[in-house]
Design an enzyme around this catalytic site. Structure first.
Site, PDB file in Angstrom:
ATOM      1  CG  PHE A   1      57.242  -3.227  50.009  1.00 29.65           C
ATOM      2  CD1 PHE A   1      56.652  -4.001  51.041  1.00 29.65           C
ATOM      3  CD2 PHE A   1      58.599  -3.053  50.407  1.00 29.65           C
ATOM      4  CE1 PHE A   1      57.646  -4.451  52.332  1.00 29.65           C
ATOM      5  CE2 PHE A   1      59.629  -3.355  51.482  1.00 29.65           C
ATOM      6  CZ  PHE A   1      58.781  -4.244  52.338  1.00 29.65           C
ATOM      7  N   GLY A   2      57.453   0.381  49.988  1.00 33.93           N
ATOM      8  CA  GLY A   2      58.606   1.592  50.170  1.00 33.93           C
ATOM      9  C   GLY A   2      59.839   0.872  50.822  1.00 33.93           C
ATOM     10  N   GLY A   3      59.589   1.266  52.263  1.00 34.80           N
ATOM     11  CA  GLY A   3      60.749   0.654  53.008  1.00 34.80           C
ATOM     12  C   GLY A   3      60.494  -0.423  53.883  1.00 34.80           C
ATOM     13  N   GLY A   4      58.941  -0.793  53.789  1.00 33.03           N
ATOM     14  CA  GLY A   4      58.554  -1.788  54.696  1.00 33.03           C
ATOM     15  C   GLY A   4      58.434  -1.482  56.027  1.00 33.03           C
ATOM     16  CB  THR A   5      59.576   1.516  57.745  1.00 35.43           C
ATOM     17  OG1 THR A   5      58.683   2.590  57.371  1.00 35.43           O
ATOM     18  CG2 THR A   5      60.904   1.252  57.445  1.00 35.43           C
TER      19      THR A   5
ATOM     20  CE1 TYR B   1      56.033   8.203  67.680  1.00 34.89           C
ATOM     21  CE2 TYR B   1      56.355   7.227  69.784  1.00 34.89           C
ATOM     22  CZ  TYR B   1      56.638   7.049  68.502  1.00 34.89           C
ATOM     23  OH  TYR B   1      57.048   6.180  67.692  1.00 34.89           O
TER      24      TYR B   1
END
Lengths: 573, 573
Positions: free
Chosen positions: B157-161, B490
């Site tokens: 889990f890093g930033g949860g982004t 995008y």
């Protein structure tokens, strides 16, 4: 000064048109060089030679002593040693497969030092049992299908220019089929909008550029082996060309394409960039024929440059030269190449790359400008838009001056002379061989913070490798590829032939091991541009780690579970 | 014109200091944002909000109709649903492991649309059984060792982004330990010579730049999630930032580092370039937590730019804007970013990104300059050396003029406003959610020759995805990353919430499937910058091919034979 300059220019012009250095008649040809037009036991086109200057020969002798030529076996005698093919009729009956002895001999070896010993001693050890010349992806698929059915070993063959043993058959029970890609040498498609050119993977350097040139485009990949090496070989062995600073390494050029593997066809999509998992391109580049054969490749190309210029400058010493390179790349000065010879290489280059009159002119000039034996030669280039080139040269000249550079008309001419003759240097290897002077090279890359230490260690390792025999090895080094993080180091060395081929090979093995051990600490790569092959495989673990090797092994196994493709290359097992 | 300009400037200044858009108080902090300072059920810092303008809300309504807010569950009520941890005492006894219900809840979900539905409906389905906060590589090694001994699932889990489901625990018998990297947030070493910064992999964007900034350096990676996302997450999911044109994607920045896997520690050497086999960096980037956890990473950094400027220009239509982008990148004009909104996005951006007075000023200005509803907005930037920037802007301005651009003081100010507010856009998602307006995005990249067709297909697929329900979906697109070969696309879309959470999720699933199918033909990537996660995994085969998936699978298996790491992500099995 104008006298010296005109003296040099005259000498330069003479050299460019002398019998010593024919322009390769095929450099503008859209076809590959037929293998019959190349030396069966040495480098390059049979019509091209490069003489060694008397002052050059003298310099080498002053380092390593008097040397004696090794004997060379004749083609006729080696042909007698080529055994009967073990291929089954199902293979030999194919139109695209040859079992001709000379064809097999010409596909048995590359350009490594052990290869040269084999080609001159006649002790080839092994030959492929046959050579296939597929003309399409379907041909290659059929060949791999038959190889599975008849349990063959398959070796992909591009230009045969490997210097680390990529294409040599191993001894073993399974018959060996070498798949030579030379017939797949056409530009198949050119997408001007996306700047993607699709080529047969067997296309050699000059044929790539000539076919693109007809449309005003360029790939821009110029490794030293460019005359003969191929797109597929560059991709499979992760090649890097002289203008990598401007045009990128092969990794930046290869957009995707078709790889025929024993498990089926892998189509690598040519997408500009993706976050969809690990990059297939980057997994397949560097597999060195161990997972399959590239048949059609999509390359990122660009319009031919508006302007291309190569120049030379001299700096007082290595520290000054290195500072120029590092600052240029780290401050984004838009050059297309940077190459810095250390003092010994500078001296060697001035001796070996000049006629007597050129040598006199340049030496006098540099001495008059206050440079001594510490001086280093820096070659640089710009390629592209004129306004961008102008700014780049302005910013770079400022940097050069800050570090005490010597430049002038004479050094500018040297840049042009370098550009003209840059693919001729490998021919010198044969000329020196004839005098009993053995030449080889090795190369690496490391971070800027380690460059000096690494260069010192590798040169010292090579110079002292034959100390127990009382032999001197002459070694010198240049940087030819620069990155913000670090640079490549390329070392050339000369040593004397021993009493026979076997003893000479032993000398080389000692040097090669010493050189490789100086790299095998995980901070410098075992190869920046030559690949792994057989010669570097024992040293790969230090760079990749045990787990890294395991993952690499599992990739190969995934696509070639029966170890049919080029076994022994890249990984020893 | 000066009146309109000053009107706009006044409005711009007001917006920059209004209560609507606090500057994030932590953007210059060298520490990570504590997770308690972030929204448990939405995006970002709890102190930051972004209002929707009345004319912006009206525009969306004109496309999709009147919408109604979905109910939102309270944190207190969700906490009641968090089950007892299944972790054994050997794990829960560790100081670095928490089984606190709120900590587990805050690490259960990311920022995908299904995540938002879960966080607002309260139907989380699963929670990790515990969350570890390692402080060192040794801690992570110990955790993976214990995970093996006790047969746990491990989720990095890093930033949860993640917006595609990278970090969500699956239902299953094995207890789940989430390893949150937020305590490994320090600059460990900065090698000025080689420009390599070693960081704890859990360092978030602002903390990366603030710590480098103390030494005058910069990484230059600015994805939209920058406020919270981490180095390890960027590497594991192959992120790309707003200035990728100048600074490169994460692939160009990641030099090597330490990856702790279930099979042991893989040290990836930080060598500038290598031909020694397939690239380990490129094999490990994009593995999305399926082979291990990055703990310390070596990043290529550079001195802070001498000058950085962002500007805006308007072009008469998409074709003109696209031509400018393509020609700029293919002619090596040294910009740091290029972004082109299509006409619908330009209209939406002018409505949603402005105050009423700004909207009036800009609209009046553009109309007076002859632009109609086909107009497109182009944002561009330079970052670096002043002389290089000057040449780049000169060359780019020439290109802009050739294609009929409209620029002036007002558009220059818009560039600054964009730069100031660029990390605030994600906050709008919550504001719109409160009005029952659902927002999501997806993205791809393809070759220039396919850009128009791809954009048309994907927008049409999204717009008509809910046609059977009689619902309109509003969709618009921009290019934000350009390459010589092609560009990213995008797409943002709005649709109305349905009668409840489940029905709304079904609407999203229809749209997501339609969008993904419009990419799944092997010519456009399923993701250029968001990664694969769970949401894109079913569509990966079209891009990689069966053999490509097989090789990817075998890499994961090589390092994680027991499928312990983040199963279900990247590949479905």
């Amino acid at each position: 000064m104008s006298t010296r300059n005109s003296l040099f220019r005259k000498a330069a012009n003479a050299a460019a048109t002398s019998h010593d250095e024919h322009a390769n008649p095929d450099l503008a040809a859209t076809n590959n060089t037929p293998i019959e037009q190349t030396r069966w036991n040495g480098w390059g086109n049979i019509n091209i030679n490069k003489k060694v200057s008397p002052h050059g020969a003298k310099l080498i002798k002053s380092h390593i002593g008097k040397s004696t030529k090794l004997p060379s076996v004749s083609l006729k005698d080696v042909l007698k040693t080529v055994p009967k093919s073990r291929l089954p009729a199902a293979i030999t009956d194919l139109d695209i497969v040859s079992t001709d002895r000379e064809v097999r001999l010409r596909h048995a070896r590359g350009q490594s030092f052990p290869d040269w010993i084999a080609m001159h001693s006649g002790d080839f050890e092994t030959f492929p049992d046959g050579v296939a010349h597929p003309q399409s992806t379907a041909d290659v698929e059929q060949l791999l299908k038959l190889a599975r059915e008849h349990d063959l070993i398959v070796i992909p063959f591009g230009g045969g220019t490997s210097v680390v043993g990529h294409i040599n058959p191993q001894k073993g029970a399974r018959p060996v089929l070498t798949v030579a890609m030379s017939k797949m040498d056409r530009l198949i498609d050119l997408d001007f909008d996306s700047q993607i050119a699709t080529f047969g993977a067997g296309t050699q350097g000059p044929a790539v550029e000539a076919q693109l040139g007809e449309h005003g485009y360029r790939l821009g990949h110029y490794p030293q082996s460019w005359e003969l090496s191929t797109l597929g070989g560059w991709i499979a062995a992760r090649s890097s060309g002289q203008q990598s600073l401007g045009y990128g390494r092969i990794e930046q050029m290869f957009a995707g394409g078709t790889l025929v593997t024993p498990q089926g066809v892998l189509e690598i999509a040519d997408i500009p960039a993706s976050s969809a998992g690990p990059d297939l391109r980057e997994m397949m580049m560097g597999t060195e024929g161990r997972v399959g054969i590239f048949t059609e490749v999509k390359m990122r190309v660009q319009p031919q440059p508006e302007q291309e210029v190569f120049k030379v400058a001299f700096l007082p010493n290595w520290a000054a030269g290195k500072a120029v390179l590092k600052q240029a790349v780290q401050s984004n000065i838009r050059l297309s190449m940077l190459r810095l010879s250390n003092a010994v290489e500078t001296d060697a280059h001035l001796h070996l790359g000049t006629s007597p009159s050129q040598f006199l002119a340049i030496s006098t000039y540099l001495k008059a400008r206050g440079l001594n034996s510490d001086k280093v030669m820096l070659t640089y280039g710009v390629s592209g838009d004129k306004a961008q080139n102008k700014l780049a040269l302005m910013q770079f000249n400022k940097l050069l001056k800050q570090h005490g550079s010597v430049t002038g008309k004479i050094t500018n001419i040297m840049g042009s002379v370098w550009a003209h003759g840059r693919f001729k240097f490998p021919y010198l290897r044969g000329t020196l061989w004839e005098r009993g002077i053995m030449v080889d090279t090795f190369e690496t890359a490391t971070n800027w913070g380690r460059i000096d230490e690494q260069m010192a260690q590798m040169q010292e390792a090579v110079r002292t490798a034959l100390a127990s025999e009382g032999e001197e090895v002459m070694a010198f080094t240049h940087i030819s590829h620069v990155y913000k993080q670090g640079a490549s180091l390329y070392t050339t060395y000369f040593f004397r032939a021993a009493k026979d081929h076997a003893a000479t090979l032993k000398r080389w093995q000692k040097i090669k091991h010493a050189a490789s051990m100086s790299l095998a600490h995980g901070k410098a790569t075992i190869s920046h541009q030559h690949g792994v092959g057989r010669d570097h495989a024992p040293y790969l673990a230090a760079e990749k780690g045990e787990l890294g090797l395991q993952v690499t092994h599992d990739i190969l196994k995934s696509l070639d579970p029966e170890q049919r493709m080029n076994p022994g290359v890249l990984l020893e097992d």
